[in-house]
Design a protein around this motif. Structure first.
Motif, PDB file in Angstrom:
ATOM      1  N   ASN A 150       0.844  -1.191   0.000  1.00 31.35           N
ATOM      2  CA  ASN A 150       0.000   0.000   0.000  1.00 31.35           C
ATOM      3  C   ASN A 150       0.881   1.243   0.000  1.00 31.35           C
ATOM      4  O   ASN A 150       1.750   1.394   0.857  1.00 31.35           O
ATOM      5  N   VAL A 151       0.647   2.119  -0.963  1.00 33.27           N
ATOM      6  CA  VAL A 151       1.436   3.348  -1.079  1.00 33.27           C
ATOM      7  C   VAL A 151       0.606   4.564  -0.694  1.00 33.27           C
ATOM      8  O   VAL A 151       1.084   5.484  -0.042  1.00 33.27           O
ATOM      9  N   LEU A 152      -0.674   4.578  -1.112  1.00 29.43           N
ATOM     10  CA  LEU A 152      -1.616   5.623  -0.728  1.00 29.43           C
ATOM     11  C   LEU A 152      -2.826   4.957  -0.091  1.00 29.43           C
ATOM     12  O   LEU A 152      -3.342   3.973  -0.632  1.00 29.43           O
ATOM     13  N   GLU A 153      -3.280   5.508   1.027  1.00 23.52           N
ATOM     14  CA  GLU A 153      -4.391   4.889   1.739  1.00 23.52           C
ATOM     15  C   GLU A 153      -5.459   5.926   2.078  1.00 23.52           C
ATOM     16  O   GLU A 153      -5.230   6.835   2.875  1.00 23.52           O
ATOM     17  N   ASP A 154      -6.604   5.825   1.402  1.00 19.40           N
ATOM     18  CA  ASP A 154      -7.797   6.622   1.686  1.00 19.40           C
ATOM     19  C   ASP A 154      -7.497   8.123   1.702  1.00 19.40           C
ATOM     20  O   ASP A 154      -7.748   8.825   2.682  1.00 19.40           O
ATOM     21  N   ILE A 155      -6.970   8.619   0.575  1.00 20.33           N
ATOM     22  CA  ILE A 155      -6.581  10.024   0.476  1.00 20.33           C
ATOM     23  C   ILE A 155      -7.776  10.897   0.109  1.00 20.33           C
ATOM     24  O   ILE A 155      -8.478  10.637  -0.872  1.00 20.33           O
ATOM     25  N   HIS A 156      -7.996  11.931   0.895  1.00 23.56           N
ATOM     26  CA  HIS A 156      -8.975  12.969   0.591  1.00 23.56           C
ATOM     27  C   HIS A 156      -8.210  14.279   0.446  1.00 23.56           C
ATOM     28  O   HIS A 156      -7.581  14.740   1.403  1.00 23.56           O
ATOM     29  N   LEU A 157      -8.257  14.873  -0.741  1.00 24.52           N
ATOM     30  CA  LEU A 157      -7.495  16.095  -0.989  1.00 24.52           C
ATOM     31  C   LEU A 157      -8.283  16.980  -1.944  1.00 24.52           C
ATOM     32  O   LEU A 157      -8.728  16.527  -2.997  1.00 24.52           O
ATOM     33  N   ALA A 158      -8.452  18.243  -1.582  1.00 22.81           N
ATOM     34  CA  ALA A 158      -9.143  19.199  -2.446  1.00 22.81           C
ATOM     35  C   ALA A 158      -8.287  20.454  -2.562  1.00 22.81           C
ATOM     36  O   ALA A 158      -7.900  21.037  -1.552  1.00 22.81           O
ATOM     37  N   VAL A 159      -7.974  20.858  -3.789  1.00 25.59           N
ATOM     38  CA  VAL A 159      -7.134  22.029  -4.031  1.00 25.59           C
ATOM     39  C   VAL A 159      -7.975  23.112  -4.684  1.00 25.59           C
ATOM     40  O   VAL A 159      -8.390  22.982  -5.838  1.00 25.59           O
ATOM     41  N   PRO A 160      -8.255  24.208  -3.963  1.00 20.12           N
ATOM     42  CA  PRO A 160      -9.080  25.268  -4.540  1.00 20.12           C
ATOM     43  C   PRO A 160      -8.338  26.051  -5.613  1.00 20.12           C
ATOM     44  O   PRO A 160      -7.108  26.145  -5.607  1.00 20.12           O
ATOM     45  N   LYS A 161      -9.092  26.612  -6.525  1.00 15.14           N
ATOM     46  CA  LYS A 161      -8.523  27.433  -7.593  1.00 15.14           C
ATOM     47  C   LYS A 161      -7.755  28.602  -6.997  1.00 15.14           C
ATOM     48  O   LYS A 161      -8.218  29.266  -6.077  1.00 15.14           O
ATOM     49  N   GLY A 162      -6.536  28.834  -7.498  1.00 17.66           N
ATOM     50  CA  GLY A 162      -5.709  29.934  -7.037  1.00 17.66           C
ATOM     51  C   GLY A 162      -4.834  29.610  -5.848  1.00 17.66           C
ATOM     52  O   GLY A 162      -4.063  30.459  -5.402  1.00 17.66           O
ATOM     53  N   ALA A 163      -4.919  28.380  -5.334  1.00 17.52           N
ATOM     54  CA  ALA A 163      -4.124  28.004  -4.159  1.00 17.52           C
ATOM     55  C   ALA A 163      -2.677  27.726  -4.555  1.00 17.52           C
ATOM     56  O   ALA A 163      -2.351  27.479  -5.715  1.00 17.52           O
TER      57      ALA A 163
END
Length: 252
Positions: A20-33
């Motif tokens: 397992n390399v990534l586990e249950d990733i939640h990621l949100a990148v807003p515009k302009g960040a």
């Protein structure tokens, strides 16, 4: 007003065979960040980038780019990518800075179309944006590692992407020029409005430049605004990294 996101990851997991390399990733990148993605070696940062760029398909979860599921996303010219190229670039490659940057237009326009006046202007503007106008006619092999990385960023932004992803771009950059390099990224984010995702080990520097931080070590241990990240103690960061960690400031 509802927040607009350029990238959203929900329940994303990835494994190589049984690891397992990534586990249950939640990621949100807003515009302009300006997001700084940090974590130790082997934490899954490169794998996460490959998933975002469509090079790997997660076994679980969903990824959306500009509100479109990645499986249906076709407008890849909206995304620029810069890898650790300066560290392995062939210094004998016979191309000028202008020619290298101009090659970044082919993905959007096609391989065999002639450059228009607007195209040529876009190349010059991209070179100017990274502070390399004085080197436009110079062979790229004659440049330092840091200068080459600036050229690769110009190549990535010449098609005017809305999202620019940089994978440890200061590898091969002289330590005395790293701060100027980060200042340039800050300028691209602030003046041109490009959303940035920067993968780096330099925790101290990014907290002075980025708007958001994500700390990855297979799991996403932290994801929030930079000022919230700065409030974390070194004990908490050391727990994320799995070893003792000291955050150094580069302001001086």
């Amino acid at each position: 007003m509802e927040t607009e996101y350029v990238l959203e990851m929900e329940h994303v997991s990835f494994r190589y065979e049984k690891e397992n390399v990534l586990e249950d990733i939640h990621l949100a990148v807003p515009k302009g960040a300006f997001l700084g993605l940090v974590g130790p070696n082997g934490s899954g940062k490169s794998t996460l980038l490959k998933c975002v760029l469509g090079l790997l398909k997660p076994q679980q979860g969903h990824i959306s780019l500009f509100g479109t599921p990645i499986e249906s996303f076709k407008e890849w010219y909206r995304i620029g990518f810069v890898s650790q190229k300066a560290n392995s670039f062939n210094s004998g490659f016979p191309a000028t800075v202008y020619e290298v940057v101009a090659s970044g237009l082919t993905a959007k326009r096609g391989m065999f179309r002639f450059f228009t006046k607007n195209d040529k202007q876009a190349v010059l503007e991209a070179i100017e944006a990274v502070g390399m106008s004085a080197f436009a006619k110079r062979n790229i092999g004659e440049l330092s590692g840091g200068q080459q990385q600036r050229v690769f960023i110009a190549r990535a932004i010449v098609s005017k992407p809305e999202l620019l992803i940089l994978d440890e771009p200061t590898v091969g950059v002289d330590i005395h020029h790293v701060q100027n390099f980060y200042n340039m990224l800050d300028e691209l984010n602030q003046r041109l409005g490009i959303t940035l995702i920067l993968v780096t080990h330099d925790v101290g520097t990014i907290t002075e430049k980025v708007t958001h931080v994500a700390c990855l070590n297979k799991h996403l241990y932290f994801h929030g605004k930079a000022e919230e990240f700065e409030k974390l103690g070194e004990d908490a960061l050391s727990q994320f990294y799995g070893h003792s960690l000291h955050v150094l400031s580069h302001q001086h």
